[in-house]
Structure formats: C-alpha cells, structure tokens
Design a protein around this motif. Structure first.
Motif, PDB file in Angstrom:
ATOM      1  N   GLU A 149      -1.404  34.515 130.015  1.00  0.00           N
ATOM      2  CA  GLU A 149      -0.304  34.378 130.971  1.00  0.00           C
ATOM      3  C   GLU A 149       0.724  33.432 130.355  1.00  0.00           C
ATOM      4  O   GLU A 149       0.429  32.263 130.112  1.00  0.00           O
ATOM      5  CB  GLU A 149      -0.805  33.827 132.310  1.00  0.00           C
ATOM      6  CG  GLU A 149       0.296  33.673 133.337  1.00  0.00           C
ATOM      7  CD  GLU A 149       1.075  34.943 133.560  1.00  0.00           C
ATOM      8  OE1 GLU A 149       2.297  34.926 133.347  1.00  0.00           O
ATOM      9  OE2 GLU A 149       0.461  35.968 133.926  1.00  0.00           O
ATOM     10  N   ASN A 151       4.316  33.506 131.359  1.00  0.00           N
ATOM     11  CA  ASN A 151       5.477  33.285 132.226  1.00  0.00           C
ATOM     12  C   ASN A 151       6.781  33.541 131.466  1.00  0.00           C
ATOM     13  O   ASN A 151       7.693  32.716 131.452  1.00  0.00           O
ATOM     14  CB  ASN A 151       5.460  31.868 132.792  1.00  0.00           C
ATOM     15  CG  ASN A 151       6.309  31.750 134.053  1.00  0.00           C
ATOM     16  OD1 ASN A 151       6.789  32.738 134.590  1.00  0.00           O
ATOM     17  ND2 ASN A 151       6.502  30.529 134.511  1.00  0.00           N
ATOM     18  N   TYR A 250       0.730  24.715 130.994  1.00  0.00           N
ATOM     19  CA  TYR A 250       2.140  24.419 131.215  1.00  0.00           C
ATOM     20  C   TYR A 250       2.375  22.914 131.301  1.00  0.00           C
ATOM     21  O   TYR A 250       1.553  22.172 131.846  1.00  0.00           O
ATOM     22  CB  TYR A 250       2.630  25.115 132.482  1.00  0.00           C
ATOM     23  CG  TYR A 250       2.602  26.612 132.365  1.00  0.00           C
ATOM     24  CD1 TYR A 250       3.439  27.268 131.462  1.00  0.00           C
ATOM     25  CD2 TYR A 250       1.720  27.383 133.122  1.00  0.00           C
ATOM     26  CE1 TYR A 250       3.404  28.641 131.315  1.00  0.00           C
ATOM     27  CE2 TYR A 250       1.678  28.756 132.986  1.00  0.00           C
ATOM     28  CZ  TYR A 250       2.521  29.388 132.088  1.00  0.00           C
ATOM     29  OH  TYR A 250       2.475  30.754 131.948  1.00  0.00           O
ATOM     30  N   LYS A 254       5.946  24.062 138.236  1.00  0.00           N
ATOM     31  CA  LYS A 254       6.709  25.186 138.776  1.00  0.00           C
ATOM     32  C   LYS A 254       6.804  25.029 140.292  1.00  0.00           C
ATOM     33  O   LYS A 254       5.820  25.177 141.004  1.00  0.00           O
ATOM     34  CB  LYS A 254       6.019  26.502 138.407  1.00  0.00           C
ATOM     35  CG  LYS A 254       6.771  27.751 138.795  1.00  0.00           C
ATOM     36  CD  LYS A 254       6.002  28.974 138.301  1.00  0.00           C
ATOM     37  CE  LYS A 254       6.750  30.253 138.588  1.00  0.00           C
ATOM     38  NZ  LYS A 254       6.001  31.445 138.091  1.00  0.00           N
ATOM     39  N   ASN A 257       9.217  30.221 142.686  1.00  0.00           N
ATOM     40  CA  ASN A 257       8.922  31.460 141.986  1.00  0.00           C
ATOM     41  C   ASN A 257      10.185  32.301 141.826  1.00  0.00           C
ATOM     42  O   ASN A 257      11.135  32.186 142.592  1.00  0.00           O
ATOM     43  CB  ASN A 257       7.871  32.264 142.746  1.00  0.00           C
ATOM     44  CG  ASN A 257       6.522  31.597 142.745  1.00  0.00           C
ATOM     45  OD1 ASN A 257       6.084  31.088 141.714  1.00  0.00           O
ATOM     46  ND2 ASN A 257       5.862  31.563 143.884  1.00  0.00           N
ATOM     47  N   THR A 495      13.524  27.180 138.848  1.00  0.00           N
ATOM     48  CA  THR A 495      12.062  27.173 138.862  1.00  0.00           C
ATOM     49  C   THR A 495      11.485  25.770 138.997  1.00  0.00           C
ATOM     50  O   THR A 495      10.472  25.572 139.677  1.00  0.00           O
ATOM     51  CB  THR A 495      11.523  27.836 137.581  1.00  0.00           C
ATOM     52  OG1 THR A 495      12.026  29.165 137.496  1.00  0.00           O
ATOM     53  CG2 THR A 495      10.000  27.871 137.583  1.00  0.00           C
TER      54      THR A 495
END
Length: 524
Positions: A149, A151, A250, A254, A257, A495
């Motif tokens: 993942e 992003n 990360y 965040k 979204n 974000t």
C-alpha cells in the motif's frame, strides 16, 4: 426512468472486500474438469459479448480488443490447469472487458444479493448455490493481490506518493514523481495491465489510461519484488524495491481522505456574507440530505440576498437523482432536461431478458434501431429514446438570478455525474473542477449470472449512454466547463491539514476550485 440507472459505486470501489477467513491451499477449492473449464470460459465470453456494449465502445474508441484478449486467455487453459489458475483466467477475462460494472461478485455484494435480490427473484440462482463464490472471493483476495500500500496519487498527468514514508530503514520524502516500474516508463507499464487491473481509468486529456493502485496485482512482482523509481522535488532519484508481502510506514498523519465517499454522511453548509454565496457540501446523493440543503437554503434566502450558490459534490459516488432535484427546483429558472438516448445490444440474450424482438422495437414509441446520431458500428444495437425532466422549477421559487456552481473532482459517479452533465447543458449551472475518469452516463441495473459448473458469479453492464453525443468518442460522457486540477501540493495540504477542508477559512484561502468561483463571480 429508474430502469435506466444503476447505483453500484460501492462495489466498483471494493473489488476484494471479503470475509476474514482465507483459503491458502487450492485443494480446498471446488474443482471442475478441463473440458468443463473450456466450455465454461466460452459461456463467459459469450455472455459478455452479448450483454456488454462497453466492450464494443472500448474496441472502437480505446483500441481494447476484448475478443482477442479472451481468445489468448482461453489458450492458457490446459489439462494441467489447476482450479486456482482457472479462477485467475476467469478474473482476467472479466478485466478484459474494462468496465467497472463488469466484474466478479465480491462477498459484500453477494451478501446483499442473498438478502434482497434472491428473495425478489432478480437472479436465476438461489442462496444454496452461492457457497462456492464465497470461497473463490477469499482465494482470489489471497492469491491475486499483493499486500503493498503506497497511497499513490495521479494528478496533472503524473503519479506521486502523497505522504512521506520509510521502508527497510530508508526514508522517502512526500510528493515524489513516479518515473518507472520494473525498468519501464510508468505510463507504458500501466498501459500493459489491461488483464490485471479493471477498470483502468482514462485520462481523456492525455489519451492514456492510469490507475493509482496498479501495484496491487501480485503477478507484476518479479521474484516477489516490485522496482519503482521516483524523482523528488529536488530532482534526486530514489529507488524503492518493495516486497509483495510488505507495506511502507508513513511519516505523516493522514487527517483527510481523497476519493469516493471521503467525507462523512453529513451536509456542510455556509453563507459567505461578503460574497453573497451560499455553499453546500453534499457527500452522497441521499434524498434526506437533499431535504437538509433545501431547509438551510430557505433559511438563508429569508434573511440574505444570495448572489451565487455552490453545490460541492467532490467525492460524491452517487445515489438518487431526486436528491439534487429537491433543492435545485427552488433555484432554477428553466427545466433541466435531456433527450436521453441509451443503447443496448440487440443480441439473443438481451432480447430474451428484456422481452423484446424486432417487431416490438419497430412498433415502440421509445425503442428504435435508428437513434439519429453517431453509433458504434461493430455491434447490432437497439436504442431507447426518451425526453426526461431531471429538475422542474417549483411552483414557488426563490428570488435568484445568479449562477449555480457545481464543484466536482474525479471521484464522482452515478447520479453525481448526472448532475455534472446537467450543468454542461444549462446556462445557469456551471461545473468547475476535475473530469471523472470512468465511463459515465445513464446506466442500467447490472445483469448477474452464474457459470454452470464452477458456480462462479459475475455481473455485466448492459447499457451505454449516447445522449447529446457528436461523435462516438463522446460516449465517455464526462465533462467539466472550467477545469481546475489539484496540484500535488494542493493534495498534500488537503490530506495532512488539521483544518476543516470544507470549512469557510480553508475554502477561501486554500481551495483552488472555490477560488475559481470567486474569480467568476467577480467577473460576473
């Protein structure tokens, strides 16, 4: 008019929502013989070619040849093909149709089918026949997809990582541009994924496909590794070699979204007194939310002079067209209407399903073989033509002569996309923002079928929208009058900020689409 529509965005967006249990061993799967695999694959291809007008659009406009891909996939079925391998061939065949509504049925949708569709006799199978498909969905989740993942965001024609991250002890900054994957230019690489990713989105401005989650299929990981090359904002290159079983960590939080249904299910409204603008953010086309906007709009009009109205549908995946009718009927001066033209294949299956034949089409007041405009040449079709009023002015409207601005991003679909299309054909409505990159227009309820031996369940979209087209390429249907793309800097701020991104301050200071409204209002 409802039979012309479908509301299926949830299942377009969740291709592998399945139960927690997983099937790791192919021996746990139900099995069928080699000859049954061949016969069943032929049945699948026949269904898609008979039902889907989208595959003929894809061939004529986008150069995607479903029949050729299907033939090549059939050759991969041999006496040694395992059931797991066969399921992946079936999935790739469905992917070759390159339509978000033509796909395997996941377990989330299967639950709904069992609860509502089967009791209503909307499908030809019963609950006792669905157990195999639950097993197939669990297996494909485990076997077909990687765990990675990243992003990634595609904006202004390029891919970027949205957030800074670390992987195996190395830190990578935010907003790096992705240059290549496995040694191949990233755009060329994604173009090669027709059988692995569906639907590939279409950047109509640049005439190329893209997909922000192109790295999900496990098959593209050579020896279990995917090699990605990035270029950061200081023109320094970074190499990321990531395992199919890993994900990154990360380095920024965040807070918001960016995507379909990215807001909560509440309506947000403001009145900007200095500018005289009423603003409403509607996250989904749910009729009770339309009632809420209508009430708040009335309250503002009773106490203020309103010069402009903003309807923000960014991230709105659709629902009911009656939602926006509830409040627009109090604002519009003229009826918002369309002379709707939709097309369906005139195939034996479609004729039987919709109970039509040549004579019934010729005698009908709304069916025709000649729509009076551009048509796809590769398939015999019939057409449904109807004049439809989407919004009729209320008997008592507000004293309003201003513009109604529709703010949109690429994550609108179904009835939200219909509202954008209405803006394109209305002087009073103005669309601003990004063009959605999926085939749009009026769609029908998908047809759901089960293959005879494996009991694999899939669905196919039976309709395509030809309304107001000047050429077959216009069947894409999605438009925006004033394009305002997000920069990667815009998206990073949206974000990561703790501010309310649909609050008055953020809209005025940091939202490029809202700032375009202020510019247009000033010129007006």
């Amino acid at each position: 008019m409802k039979y012309l529509f479908s509301i299926a965005i949830l299942f377009l967006l969740t291709p592998f929502l399945v139960a927690n249990a997983q099937i790791r061993d192919e021996s746990e799967l139900p099995g069928i013989s080699y000859h049954q695999m061949l016969k069943e694959h032929d049945t699948l291809v026949s269904y898609i070619k008979q039902i889907s007008p989208v595959v003929y659009y894809n061939k004529e406009v986008r150069g995607i040849d479903f029949s050729l891909h299907a033939k090549q996939l059939r050759k991969k079925i041999t006496p040694q093909t395992t059931m797991g391998q066969y399921l992946i061939i079936i999935k790739k065949t469905l992917n070759a149709a390159q339509d978000g509504h033509t796909s395997q049925v996941n377990s989330t949708l299967l639950d709904i089918v069992k609860k509502y569709w089967i009791p209503a006799k909307l499908v030809s199978f019963d609950s006792s026949e669905t157990s195999n498909m639950y097993q197939y969905a669990r297996y494909l989740k485990e076997a077909y997809y990687s765990k990675a993942e990243l992003n990634l965001i595609y904006t202004s024609g390029e891919y970027y990582n949205l957030l800074p991250f670390s992987y195996q002890g190395k830190k990578y900054p935010a907003s790096m541009k992705l240059l290549s994957c496995n040694g191949k230019n990233i755009h060329d690489f994604v173009k090669s994924l027709t059988l692995l990713v569906s639907p590939l989105r279409w950047d109509k401005v640049r005439n190329r496909v893209y997909d922000e989650n192109f790295y999900w299929p496990a098959e593209i990981y050579k020896n279990g590794i995917l090699k990605l090359t990035f270029l950061d904002q200081k023109n320094i290159r970074h190499q990321l070699n990531i395992s199919s079983k890993d994900t990154v960590s990360y380095l920024a939080v965040k807070h918001n979204n960016y995507g379909y249904f990215s807001q909560t299910d509440t309506v947000i409204t403001h009145f900007f007194e200095k500018q005289g603008i009423f603003y409403a953010k509607i996250p989904a086309m749910r009729e009770e939310l339309g009632d809420t906007i209508k009430r708040r709009l009335g309250s503002v009009f009773r106490s203020h002079k309103v010069k402009g109205v903003v309807i923000d549908i960014r991230g709105n995946g659709g629902g009911s067209d009656n939602t926006y009718n509830k409040f627009l009927s109090k604002l519009v001066k003229d009826t918002l209407k369309k002379n709707v033209v939709v097309a369906r294949n005139f195939s034996p299956y479609i004729q039987a399903h919709y109970h039509i034949n040549r004579d019934s089409v010729l005698k009908s007041s709304i069916y025709t073989f000649n729509p009076g405009g551009p048509i796809l040449k590769s398939q015999k079709m019939y057409y449904i033509k109807q004049d439809f009023n989407f919004v009729v002015p209320d008997s008592v409207t507000y004293d309003f002569d201003g513009k109604i601005y529709v703010l949109q991003d690429k994550f609108i679909y179904s009835s939200a996309s219909n509202l954008s299309s209405l803006a394109n054909s209305s002087e009073q409505l103005v669309s601003i923002g990004e063009t959605p990159d999926l085939l749009g227009g009026l769609q029908a309820s998908t047809l759901m079928m089960m293959l005879p031996f494996s009991k694999f369940i899939f669905r196919v979209e039976p309709q395509i929208d030809l309304t107001d087209i000047k050429a077959v390429g216009d069947i894409f249907q999605n438009h925006v009058e004033y394009p305002v793309p997000y920069t990667i800097q815009d998206l990073y701020l949206r974000t990561t900020t703790k501010d309310e991104i649909f609050g008055k301050s953020f809209l005025l200071k940091h939202d490029p689409m809202f700032q375009k409204i202020l510019e247009l209002e000033k010129s007006n």
